[in-house]
Write an enzyme that holds these catalytic residues in place. Structure first.
Site, PDB file in Angstrom:
ATOM      1  N   HIS A 168      14.990 -13.123   2.707  1.00  0.00           N
ATOM      2  CA  HIS A 168      14.122 -13.134   1.521  1.00  0.00           C
ATOM      3  C   HIS A 168      13.144 -14.303   1.623  1.00  0.00           C
ATOM      4  CE1 HIS A 168      12.851 -13.428  -2.681  1.00  0.00           C
ATOM      5  NE2 HIS A 168      13.230 -12.164  -2.806  1.00  0.00           N
TER       6      HIS A 168
ATOM      7  N   GLU B 221       8.072  -7.175   1.264  1.00  0.00           N
ATOM      8  CA  GLU B 221       7.764  -7.974   0.076  1.00  0.00           C
ATOM      9  C   GLU B 221       6.590  -8.902   0.373  1.00  0.00           C
ATOM     10  OE1 GLU B 221      11.439  -8.706  -2.710  1.00  0.00           O
ATOM     11  OE2 GLU B 221      11.640  -9.883  -0.898  1.00  0.00           O
TER      12      GLU B 221
END
EC number: 5.3.1.1
Length: 246
Positions: free
Chosen positions: A99, A168
């Site tokens: 992430h 993302e």
């Protein structure tokens, strides 16, 4: 046939008590989602994994849990980390790795992310490997190069049939800015091409909300979403999980 995966990443939010109350609201709102149609995944803080694993047992076939990270060792002197064996004991299904926040705040490298993803797969966990570019990289025309490098280095030696990739764009995470659906779809299509496996599940993440989920999920190369802030309200997240393609 790629089954969509709708995942909510709570990040550092929710006490155990709050997490249970959240599930009391969410689960009834998912009752009309058939398991064969899509999967719903919640990634709570590590502290809430055990109580939630007990609470959701046998309550909803389409709902499962993910960790927010996983270490590449089974045990050892790795303060603040969590091992795949610990997650196995809690019947956790997935593990988020790579992430943008650990990449940014803890300087996680693609090599470390690759080790985490391999460890997850070695212990029957499905890694959700996150990739994405910064605003500066996009403005300089480097987005594709950056993402391809993350894919090639982060997924080296990974079994692509047991993998989820989350695109993302970092500039869209928590900012309210959303990558245009067609552009997100284009990047997800490139990721699929670079991986070389048509059936790999590719999610989009970045300011996903109840008012844009239907358009996002209507894109041909987007197989789900990784939701941050909008997953913290169970009613709102249920609307996202119950999306309808346009």
């Amino acid at each position: 046939m790629r089954k969509p995966v709708i995942a909510g990443n709570w990040k550092m939010n929710m006490t155990c008590t709050e997490a249970i109350e959240y599930m009391r609201v969410l689960i009834p709102l998912l009752k009309d989602i058939p398991k064969k149609d899509r999967e719903v995944v919640i990634a709570p803080p590590f502290t809430a994994l055990y109580p939630l694993s007990e609470f959701i047992r046998d309550k909803n076939d389409c709902l499962s849990l993910s960790s927010q990270n996983v270490h590449w060792e089974d045990s050892g002197a790795y303060t603040a980390e969590v091992s795949p064996l610990m997650l196995n004991e809690l019947s956790v299904k997935c593990a988020i790795v790579g992430h943008s926040e650990p990449r940014k705040y803890f300087s996680e490298s693609d090599e470390q992310i690759n080790k985490r993803a391999k460890s997850a797969q070695d212990h029957q966990l499905i890694p959700i490997v996150c990739v994405g570019e910064t605003f500066q990289q996009r403005e300089m025309g480097e987005a594709e190069r950056v993402i391809r490098r993350q894919i090639e280095q982060g997924l080296e030696g990974i079994e692509v049939k047991k993998l989820i990739v989350a695109y993302e764009p970092i500039w869209a995470i928590g900012t309210g800015k959303t990558c245009e659906a067609n552009e997100a779809n284009r990047i997800c299509g490139l990721i699929r091409k670079w991986i070389g496996y048509e059936d790999v599940i590719i999610q989009y993440g970045g300011s996903v909300k109840s008012n844009n989920i239907d358009e996002i999920m209507s894109m041909s190369d987007i197989d789900g979403v990784l939701v941050g802030g909008a997953s913290l309200d169970p009613t709102n997240f249920a609307r996202i999980a119950n999306y309808e393609k346009i």
